[in-house]
Design a protein around this motif. Structure first.
Motif, short mmCIF file in Angstrom:
data_model
loop_
_atom_site.label_atom_id
_atom_site.label_comp_id
_atom_site.label_asym_id
_atom_site.label_seq_id
_atom_site.Cartn_x
_atom_site.Cartn_y
_atom_site.Cartn_z
N UNK A 113 29.56 9.77 4.04
CA UNK A 113 30.96 9.61 4.44
C UNK A 113 31.27 10.67 5.48
N UNK A 116 37.74 9.79 6.01
CA UNK A 116 38.59 8.66 5.67
C UNK A 116 40.01 9.02 6.12
N UNK A 140 41.94 12.53 6.11
CA UNK A 140 42.31 13.15 4.84
C UNK A 140 41.77 14.56 4.66
N UNK A 141 40.66 14.86 5.29
CA UNK A 141 40.06 16.19 5.12
C UNK A 141 40.83 17.21 5.94
N UNK B 76 43.25 10.59 -2.46
CA UNK B 76 42.44 9.39 -2.62
C UNK B 76 42.63 8.48 -1.42
N UNK B 77 41.67 7.67 -1.16
CA UNK B 77 41.77 6.69 -0.07
C UNK B 77 41.08 5.41 -0.52
N UNK B 101 36.40 0.38 -2.67
CA UNK B 101 35.76 1.69 -2.64
C UNK B 101 36.89 2.69 -2.56
N UNK B 103 37.71 6.76 -2.03
CA UNK B 103 37.15 8.02 -1.57
C UNK B 103 38.08 9.14 -2.00
N UNK B 105 39.18 13.30 -1.36
CA UNK B 105 39.08 14.52 -0.56
C UNK B 105 39.76 15.64 -1.32
N UNK B 110 34.56 18.33 1.84
CA UNK B 110 34.36 17.10 2.60
C UNK B 110 34.72 15.89 1.75
N UNK B 111 35.07 14.83 2.42
CA UNK B 111 35.40 13.58 1.74
C UNK B 111 34.14 12.98 1.13
N UNK B 112 34.27 12.44 -0.07
CA UNK B 112 33.12 11.79 -0.69
C UNK B 112 33.54 10.51 -1.41
N UNK B 113 32.55 9.74 -1.78
CA UNK B 113 32.81 8.51 -2.54
C UNK B 113 33.31 8.92 -3.91
N UNK B 115 34.76 6.29 -6.41
CA UNK B 115 34.30 5.17 -7.22
C UNK B 115 34.24 3.90 -6.38
N UNK B 116 33.38 3.01 -6.75
CA UNK B 116 33.41 1.66 -6.19
C UNK B 116 33.52 0.68 -7.35
N UNK B 145 34.57 10.59 -12.02
CA UNK B 145 34.43 12.01 -11.71
C UNK B 145 35.77 12.74 -11.89
N UNK C 77 27.23 -2.23 -4.30
CA UNK C 77 28.60 -2.70 -4.04
C UNK C 77 28.78 -2.82 -2.54
N UNK C 79 30.98 -3.52 0.81
CA UNK C 79 32.30 -3.60 1.42
C UNK C 79 32.07 -4.11 2.84
N UNK C 110 26.58 9.61 -10.00
CA UNK C 110 27.78 9.23 -9.26
C UNK C 110 27.45 8.21 -8.17
N UNK C 111 28.44 7.46 -7.82
CA UNK C 111 28.27 6.46 -6.77
C UNK C 111 28.09 7.15 -5.42
#
Lengths: 152, 152, 152
Positions: A113, A116, A140-141, B76-77, B101, B103, B105, B110-113, B115-116, B145, C77, C79, C110-111
């Motif tokens: 990523x 976002x 967002x970051x 969240x995003x 999905x 994401x 932050x 840094x932004x991360x996943x 959940x999907x 998480x 998953x 997208x 984690x995803x």
């Protein structure tokens, strides 16, 4: 597919394929572009990481990126949510918003990523097609990863 | 853009912007909401991480989140795929599914996943607009998480 | 929602739910499928990580995956961005492209992002619905993570 959805999809494609000339062409001649963090945006701060005025400004930015020597090339990939048309736009302008996720693949590494966020846009019909008159990308970051700032 | 696509886009926006009052308003008065893991869902287990009955239940959940003291705020995003209308819904109800999905932050990171997953939804027209009567969010991971459970 | 958008959404669903029989059925009898890296694609190299000819070839691939013993199952998953119809397609064939992000959830972990990329597709109407006659999936990374190659 609606023309607005198509505009956003083409926009992402241009950036992902590095076709920055075509990217510039998706803006109106007098367009303004801004890239800023959510923190700055929420606080109403005028700070922006990138600010371009008019196609000339966008073209300068595109050329600066093209000239940057990069040790390990990175590839970006945009995924853009369904644009939402916001009530209150006047007859000629579409005020729309869209969520985005941008992924980065550095050569030899796994995809991750990048950023976002959400864009706040004003779109008009000019020269037979929809173009961005204003685009404000809010990520967002707090920081953009890496040292070179690509547009989003 | 279709009204159904718009509903999902607005839904994601409400959660991402922390506008939980507007989020509650996207459900019918008698709505049910459930958040569960794919494992539980596939096994047909009634376990759910979050379960809300009616707008009152959703409002309770929203207030609980608002009251939680958080050391480092996280944003969240949502990115939501095209909703699919599933055959077999009756005249008044749209049975739809959408991939998502989310994401995350965390401030300074840094932004991360996050959940999907996929949602299984029942949508009706009520009070002049589409609203969720039922929403079951099934995430792919075994665990969510972090320690606070936001709705998806 | 347009039928083309629906085709892509269903495509992703079939793979995510492991319904590979239904996945095969989204192709025409004479379809060709190719999975390759962006590097190979940009250099015009004929190398492909996966290549299937016809539904028979796709079915073989699906069966090979079904037979693979896996220590820790992983869930995918998809997208998928809005498909773009590219000018120049003839009357019977839709040439379309779509951006994708695929996420992976390994049991107990984690995803994470699996791959991102873009597909170059040719879609036709056959047997009363849209199906892929050609699908070329180009992923941005140099390598596919993990040892088993699922289709994208």
């Amino acid at each position: 597919m609606s023309e607005l959805v198509e505009l956003y999809a083409e926009y992402g494609d241009c950036l992902d394929e590095g076709d920055l000339e075509r990217w510039v062409d998706l803006f109106t001649e007098d367009a303004s572009y801004r890239l800023t963090s959510r923190e700055n945006h929420d606080l109403g701060l005028p700070l922006a990481l990138v600010r371009c005025e008019g196609r000339a400004g966008l073209r300068d930015r595109a050329m600066a990126i093209g000239r940057t020597a990069v040790f390990r090339p990175r590839r970006m990939r945009h995924l853009i949510g369904a644009p939402r048309v916001v009530a209150g736009a006047d007859d000629d302008t579409i005020a729309s918003r869209a969520t985005f996720a941008v992924f980065e693949t550095i050569e030899g590494e796994e995809t991750r990523v990048f950023l976002t966020g959400r864009s706040f846009d004003r779109v008009v019909r000019e020269g037979g097609r929809l173009r961005f008159r204003e685009r404000v990308c809010v990520f967002d970051a707090s920081l953009v990863p890496g040292s070179i700032v690509y547009p989003l």
